[in-house]
Design an enzyme around this catalytic site. Structure first.
Site, PDB file in Angstrom:
ATOM      1  N   LYS A 198       0.702  -1.127   0.152  1.00  0.00           N
ATOM      2  CA  LYS A 198       0.155  -0.056  -0.008  1.00  0.00           C
ATOM      3  C   LYS A 198       0.872   1.375   0.214  1.00  0.00           C
ATOM      4  CE  LYS A 198      -4.235  -1.557   2.347  1.00  0.00           C
ATOM      5  NZ  LYS A 198      -5.208  -1.413   3.357  1.00  0.00           N
ATOM      6  N   LYS A 249      -5.754 -10.982  -5.439  1.00  0.00           N
ATOM      7  CA  LYS A 249      -6.773 -11.333  -4.636  1.00  0.00           C
ATOM      8  C   LYS A 249      -7.966 -10.627  -5.040  1.00  0.00           C
ATOM      9  CE  LYS A 249      -6.120  -8.560  -0.721  1.00  0.00           C
ATOM     10  NZ  LYS A 249      -6.157  -8.296   0.647  1.00  0.00           N
ATOM     11  N   LYS A 265     -11.442  -4.984  -2.517  1.00  0.00           N
ATOM     12  CA  LYS A 265     -12.512  -3.797  -2.595  1.00  0.00           C
ATOM     13  C   LYS A 265     -11.997  -2.628  -3.144  1.00  0.00           C
ATOM     14  CE  LYS A 265     -13.658  -3.982   2.230  1.00  0.00           C
ATOM     15  NZ  LYS A 265     -13.340  -3.721   3.791  1.00  0.00           N
TER      16      LYS A 265
HETATM   17  P1  TYM Z   1     -10.370  -6.095   5.933  1.00  0.00           P
HETATM   18  O1  TYM Z   1     -11.276  -5.269   6.080  1.00  0.00           O
HETATM   19  O2  TYM Z   1      -9.278  -5.878   4.554  1.00  0.00           O
HETATM   20  O3  TYM Z   1     -10.888  -7.327   5.243  1.00  0.00           O
HETATM   21  C1  TYM Z   1     -12.031  -8.277   6.232  1.00  0.00           C
HETATM   22  C2  TYM Z   1     -11.704  -9.689   6.313  1.00  0.00           C
HETATM   23  O4  TYM Z   1     -11.966 -10.277   5.056  1.00  0.00           O
HETATM   24  C3  TYM Z   1     -10.666 -10.930   4.785  1.00  0.00           C
HETATM   25  N1  TYM Z   1     -10.698 -11.050   3.225  1.00  0.00           N
HETATM   26  C4  TYM Z   1     -10.338 -12.006   2.200  1.00  0.00           C
HETATM   27  N2  TYM Z   1     -10.503 -13.306   2.599  1.00  0.00           N
HETATM   28  C5  TYM Z   1     -10.494 -14.220   1.743  1.00  0.00           C
HETATM   29  N3  TYM Z   1     -10.190 -13.551   0.094  1.00  0.00           N
HETATM   30  C6  TYM Z   1     -10.115 -12.627  -0.057  1.00  0.00           C
HETATM   31  N4  TYM Z   1      -9.899 -11.928  -1.204  1.00  0.00           N
HETATM   32  C7  TYM Z   1     -10.354 -11.422   1.056  1.00  0.00           C
HETATM   33  N5  TYM Z   1     -10.170 -10.154   1.098  1.00  0.00           N
HETATM   34  C8  TYM Z   1     -10.545 -10.008   2.408  1.00  0.00           C
HETATM   35  C9  TYM Z   1      -9.621 -10.384   5.430  1.00  0.00           C
HETATM   36  O5  TYM Z   1      -8.598 -11.203   5.525  1.00  0.00           O
HETATM   37  C10 TYM Z   1     -10.294 -10.019   6.550  1.00  0.00           C
HETATM   38  O6  TYM Z   1     -10.476 -11.269   7.583  1.00  0.00           O
HETATM   39  N6  TYM Z   1      -6.663  -5.779   8.872  1.00  0.00           N
HETATM   40  C11 TYM Z   1      -7.900  -6.554   8.984  1.00  0.00           C
HETATM   41  C12 TYM Z   1      -9.067  -5.806   9.839  1.00  0.00           C
HETATM   42  C13 TYM Z   1      -8.485  -5.840  11.351  1.00  0.00           C
HETATM   43  C14 TYM Z   1      -8.570  -7.140  12.023  1.00  0.00           C
HETATM   44  C15 TYM Z   1      -8.245  -6.831  13.484  1.00  0.00           C
HETATM   45  C16 TYM Z   1      -9.040  -8.309  11.703  1.00  0.00           C
HETATM   46  C17 TYM Z   1      -8.187  -5.029  12.230  1.00  0.00           C
HETATM   47  N7  TYM Z   1      -8.030  -5.262  13.336  1.00  0.00           N
HETATM   48  C18 TYM Z   1      -8.121  -7.565  14.395  1.00  0.00           C
HETATM   49  C19 TYM Z   1      -8.639  -9.534  12.734  1.00  0.00           C
HETATM   50  C20 TYM Z   1      -8.412  -9.090  14.018  1.00  0.00           C
HETATM   51  C21 TYM Z   1      -8.419  -5.882   7.536  1.00  0.00           C
HETATM   52  O7  TYM Z   1      -7.958  -5.008   6.839  1.00  0.00           O
HETATM   53  O8  TYM Z   1      -9.452  -6.481   7.050  1.00  0.00           O
END
Ligand code: TYM
Length: 344
Positions: free
Chosen positions: A121, A205, A208
């Site tokens: 990023k 992957k 969004k």
């Molecule tokens: P975020 O908002 O990007 O994504 C939310 C969740 O969706 C999963 N994900 C995917 N899983 C499978 N295939 C994909 N293409 C795909 N794209 C997204 C992500 O792995 C995630 O589980 N950093 C995290 C948010 C966060 C978090 C936390 C998670 C903040 N604090 C504490 C767990 C524990 C994030 O950006 O998720």
């Protein structure tokens, strides 16, 4: 850092989703579906809309609260019950930011410099991105450990961040001579939904932020849009569906579609090949579209219904924040004592 006494507190699940952009099938299969499966299996869980993480990139203040409501609505529409699980917004519980600061003084620069998501990023542009983006995984560790959560359901892309959370927990315990104080949280990643790829490029992957709308299925897409996107999904020129897992290994786009079918139908990819191996895409794609629509349309409908009455969502978020705070507050009091802060 692994020969510490093990944590002996209760099992607790924590996970978070950013309120940025539309949720897609990757978020659903990698995260949301696992949350509801864990709730059904009787796990205590906290599910957080991570708005503090969202502002590591510029957000429109006029939209952020509504984006938070949308993620909460999606969690509820997927089956999370606000009376059973804790659904809340990260910024409404102070423990996250306080613990993140303490962890800033525990985590090492070198650990953060290795984070591939920051490199992706921030890229060569690290002069221009926020300090928050660099520090993002430390806040993530604080999210989890403010509740002493032991298990974290996430997609594969979060693996490195979870490893960092484990290192921070272990380092804190060691540095403050508090063996077993924090658990080393375990990622729950496995399963065919762990890494859903773009419908246009099986090596990227599903995301969004991909500008190609046809690369992803959004949770708010209607049935026709889902069917159209699956019909247009890239396959390859090798002919029909592969028959064995080995045949499929070199066909990333097909592997992804089979993985999606497997995750949606709670089967393995091998079982899906048993059914569709050797058949044409003209047979497989419509079956996948039907399955995706059958699975997602009740969720979409429920999400729309909930968003028609934001008061219900706000009530759930308010109650969730109270419950989350009640868990985190005594833990933070222990943390302050352990660090040695003066206390009233
Ligand atoms: P975020 O908002 O990007 O994504 C939310 C969740 O969706 C999963 N994900 C995917 N899983 C499978 N295939 C994909 N293409 C795909 N794209 C997204 C992500 O792995 C995630 O589980 N950093 C995290 C948010 C966060 C978090 C936390 C998670 C903040 N604090 C504490 C767990 C524990 C994030 O950006 O998720």
């Amino acid at each position: 850092m692994t020969d510490q006494p093990t944590y002996t507190g209760p099992d607790r699940v924590f996970s978070g989703i950013q309120p940025t952009g539309n949720l897609h099938l990757g978020n659903y299969l990698g995260a949301l579906k696992k949350f509801t499966d864990l709730q059904e299996a009787g796990w205590d869980g906290l599910y957080c809309v991570v708005d503090l993480h969202a502002i590591t990139m510029p957000q429109d203040p006029a939209l952020l609260a509504d984006q938070t409501r949308q993620i909460a609505a999606a969690m509820m529409a997927c089956g999370l019950d606000p009376d059973t699980s804790v659904i809340f917004a990260q910024s409404s519980v102070q423990a996250h930011t306080e613990l993140a600061w303490i962890f800033n003084c525990v985590a090492r620069m070198g650990w953060l410099e290795k984070m591939t998501q920051f490199k992706d990023k921030g890229g060569d542009n690290s002069e221009r991105v926020s300090v928050g983006l660099f520090d993002y995984p430390v806040l993530q560790a604080a999210d989890i450990l403010a509740y002493k959560a032991t298990h974290v359901p996430v997609g594969e892309d979060q693996k490195q961040h979870l490893e960092l959370s484990r290192n921070i927990a272990a380092r804190f315990n060691q540095q403050f001579d508090a063996p077993g104080f924090f658990p080393e949280p375990e990622p729950l990643i496995k399963g065919p939904g762990a890494r859903i790829m773009s419908l246009k490029d099986g090596t990227k992957k599903m995301s969004k932020s991909d500008p190609a709308e046809n690369s992803r299925i959004n949770l708010i897409d209607d049935a026709d849009t889902i069917a159209r996107k699956i019909k247009k999904a890239k396959t390859d020129t090798l002919g029909d569906m592969p028959v064995t897992m080995e045949d499929m290994a070199a066909r990333p786009e097909v592997e992804n579609l089979v993985g999606i079918y497997a995750a949606l139908s709670s089967q393995t990819s091998a079982q899906v090949l048993n059914q569709y191996g050797g058949k044409g895409f003209g047979t497989f794609k419509p079956a996948l579209a039907d399955l995706a629509v059958a699975h997602l349309s009740p969720i979409t409908e429920q999400m729309r219904h909930l968003l028609d009455d934001p008061a219900e969502i706000d009530l759930a978020l308010r109650k969730g924040a109270e419950k989350a705070d009640a868990i985190a507050s005594p833990i933070m009091a222990e943390v302050r004592r352990t660090v040695g802060f003066w206390q009233v």
